[in-house]
Design a protein around this motif. Structure first.
Motif, PDB file in Angstrom:
ATOM      1  N   VAL A 191       0.728   4.680   1.095  1.00 24.93           N
ATOM      2  CA  VAL A 191       0.062   5.320   2.232  1.00 24.93           C
ATOM      3  C   VAL A 191       0.736   6.662   2.492  1.00 24.93           C
ATOM      4  CG1 VAL A 191      -0.653   3.159   3.301  1.00 24.93           C
ATOM      5  CG2 VAL A 191       1.528   4.175   3.934  1.00 24.93           C
ATOM      6  N   MET A 192       0.002   7.552   3.146  1.00 25.78           N
ATOM      7  CA  MET A 192       0.535   8.875   3.479  1.00 25.78           C
ATOM      8  C   MET A 192       0.996   8.871   4.928  1.00 25.78           C
ATOM      9  SD  MET A 192       1.021  11.935   2.411  1.00 25.78           S
ATOM     10  CE  MET A 192       1.481  13.480   3.131  1.00 25.78           C
ATOM     11  N   ASP A 193       2.235   9.320   5.153  1.00 17.68           N
ATOM     12  CA  ASP A 193       2.750   9.520   6.502  1.00 17.68           C
ATOM     13  C   ASP A 193       2.646  11.009   6.793  1.00 17.68           C
ATOM     14  OD1 ASP A 193       4.058   9.602   8.914  1.00 17.68           O
ATOM     15  OD2 ASP A 193       6.022   9.078   8.094  1.00 17.68           O
ATOM     16  N   LEU A 194       1.609  11.400   7.525  1.00 13.02           N
ATOM     17  CA  LEU A 194       1.372  12.823   7.792  1.00 13.02           C
ATOM     18  C   LEU A 194       2.488  13.447   8.609  1.00 13.02           C
ATOM     19  CD1 LEU A 194      -2.447  12.704   8.554  1.00 13.02           C
ATOM     20  CD2 LEU A 194      -1.318  13.451   6.449  1.00 13.02           C
ATOM     21  N   GLU A 195       3.070  12.676   9.522  1.00 13.23           N
ATOM     22  CA  GLU A 195       4.128  13.199  10.378  1.00 13.23           C
ATOM     23  C   GLU A 195       5.347  13.667   9.581  1.00 13.23           C
ATOM     24  OE1 GLU A 195       6.222  11.205  13.985  1.00 13.23           O
ATOM     25  OE2 GLU A 195       4.040  11.085  14.285  1.00 13.23           O
ATOM     26  N   SER A 196       5.729  12.884   8.567  1.00 13.94           N
ATOM     27  CA  SER A 196       6.906  13.242   7.764  1.00 13.94           C
ATOM     28  C   SER A 196       6.532  13.893   6.440  1.00 13.94           C
ATOM     29  CB  SER A 196       7.762  12.003   7.501  1.00 13.94           C
ATOM     30  OG  SER A 196       7.072  11.093   6.673  1.00 13.94           O
ATOM     31  N   ASP A 197       5.228  14.070   6.164  1.00 17.88           N
ATOM     32  CA  ASP A 197       4.738  14.653   4.913  1.00 17.88           C
ATOM     33  C   ASP A 197       5.327  13.920   3.708  1.00 17.88           C
ATOM     34  OD1 ASP A 197       3.132  16.421   3.450  1.00 17.88           O
ATOM     35  OD2 ASP A 197       4.761  17.849   3.201  1.00 17.88           O
ATOM     36  N   ALA A 198       5.175  12.588   3.747  1.00 19.76           N
ATOM     37  CA  ALA A 198       5.725  11.757   2.680  1.00 19.76           C
ATOM     38  C   ALA A 198       4.750  10.630   2.353  1.00 19.76           C
ATOM     39  CB  ALA A 198       7.062  11.171   3.108  1.00 19.76           C
ATOM     40  N   PHE A 199       4.848  10.163   1.100  1.00 17.00           N
ATOM     41  CA  PHE A 199       4.110   8.977   0.685  1.00 17.00           C
ATOM     42  C   PHE A 199       5.035   7.776   0.870  1.00 17.00           C
ATOM     43  CE2 PHE A 199       1.958  12.284  -1.802  1.00 17.00           C
ATOM     44  CZ  PHE A 199       0.653  12.041  -1.403  1.00 17.00           C
ATOM     45  N   LEU A 200       4.522   6.717   1.470  1.00 20.28           N
ATOM     46  CA  LEU A 200       5.299   5.510   1.708  1.00 20.28           C
ATOM     47  C   LEU A 200       4.752   4.394   0.851  1.00 20.28           C
ATOM     48  CD1 LEU A 200       5.352   5.570   5.614  1.00 20.28           C
ATOM     49  CD2 LEU A 200       6.912   6.728   4.044  1.00 20.28           C
ATOM     50  N   VAL A 201       5.636   3.633   0.240  1.00 21.61           N
ATOM     51  CA  VAL A 201       5.241   2.423  -0.474  1.00 21.61           C
ATOM     52  C   VAL A 201       5.498   1.271   0.485  1.00 21.61           C
ATOM     53  CG1 VAL A 201       5.628   0.951  -2.488  1.00 21.61           C
ATOM     54  CG2 VAL A 201       5.830   3.442  -2.705  1.00 21.61           C
ATOM     55  N   VAL A 202       4.434   0.553   0.846  1.00 19.65           N
ATOM     56  CA  VAL A 202       4.529  -0.478   1.863  1.00 19.65           C
ATOM     57  C   VAL A 202       4.019  -1.825   1.346  1.00 19.65           C
ATOM     58  CG1 VAL A 202       4.285   1.206   3.732  1.00 19.65           C
ATOM     59  CG2 VAL A 202       2.268   0.042   2.870  1.00 19.65           C
ATOM     60  N   VAL A 203       4.495  -2.882   1.990  1.00 19.58           N
ATOM     61  CA  VAL A 203       3.993  -4.245   1.772  1.00 19.58           C
ATOM     62  C   VAL A 203       3.776  -4.840   3.155  1.00 19.58           C
ATOM     63  CG1 VAL A 203       5.125  -4.609  -0.452  1.00 19.58           C
ATOM     64  CG2 VAL A 203       6.320  -5.216   1.633  1.00 19.58           C
ATOM     65  N   PRO A 204       2.913  -5.866   3.270  1.00 20.28           N
ATOM     66  CA  PRO A 204       2.733  -6.512   4.564  1.00 20.28           C
ATOM     67  C   PRO A 204       4.066  -7.074   5.075  1.00 20.28           C
ATOM     68  CG  PRO A 204       1.049  -7.241   3.019  1.00 20.28           C
ATOM     69  CD  PRO A 204       2.064  -6.444   2.238  1.00 20.28           C
ATOM     70  N   ALA A 205       4.324  -6.901   6.382  1.00 16.09           N
ATOM     71  CA  ALA A 205       5.548  -7.443   6.972  1.00 16.09           C
ATOM     72  C   ALA A 205       5.449  -8.964   7.022  1.00 16.09           C
ATOM     73  CB  ALA A 205       5.755  -6.883   8.366  1.00 16.09           C
TER      74      ALA A 205
END
Length: 58
Positions: free
Chosen positions: A41-55
């Motif tokens: 997913v893209m984090d627009l606030e930090s201008d970074a791509f995040l690799v995430v999994v369901p918590a």
């Protein structure tokens, strides 16, 4: 590792990678190959791509 909005952030990558380089997608693909349901997913606030999994636990 950070947990937010029902997801756990496994890794973050700056959005300014060289053209043709997709390190977040490559990392997520390695995670998926090991059975983790990783998504990028893209984090627009930090201008970074995040690799995430369901918590876990919701």
């Amino acid at each position: 590792m950070t947990t937010t909005s029902g997801v756990k952030v496994l890794e973050r990558f700056p959005a300014g990678s060289p053209r043709g380089s997709w390190p977040a997608e490559e990392y997520a693909a390695r995670c998926r190959a090991q059975g983790e349901p990783a998504t990028v997913v893209m984090d627009l606030e930090s201008d970074a791509f995040l690799v995430v999994v369901p918590a876990e636990g919701g």
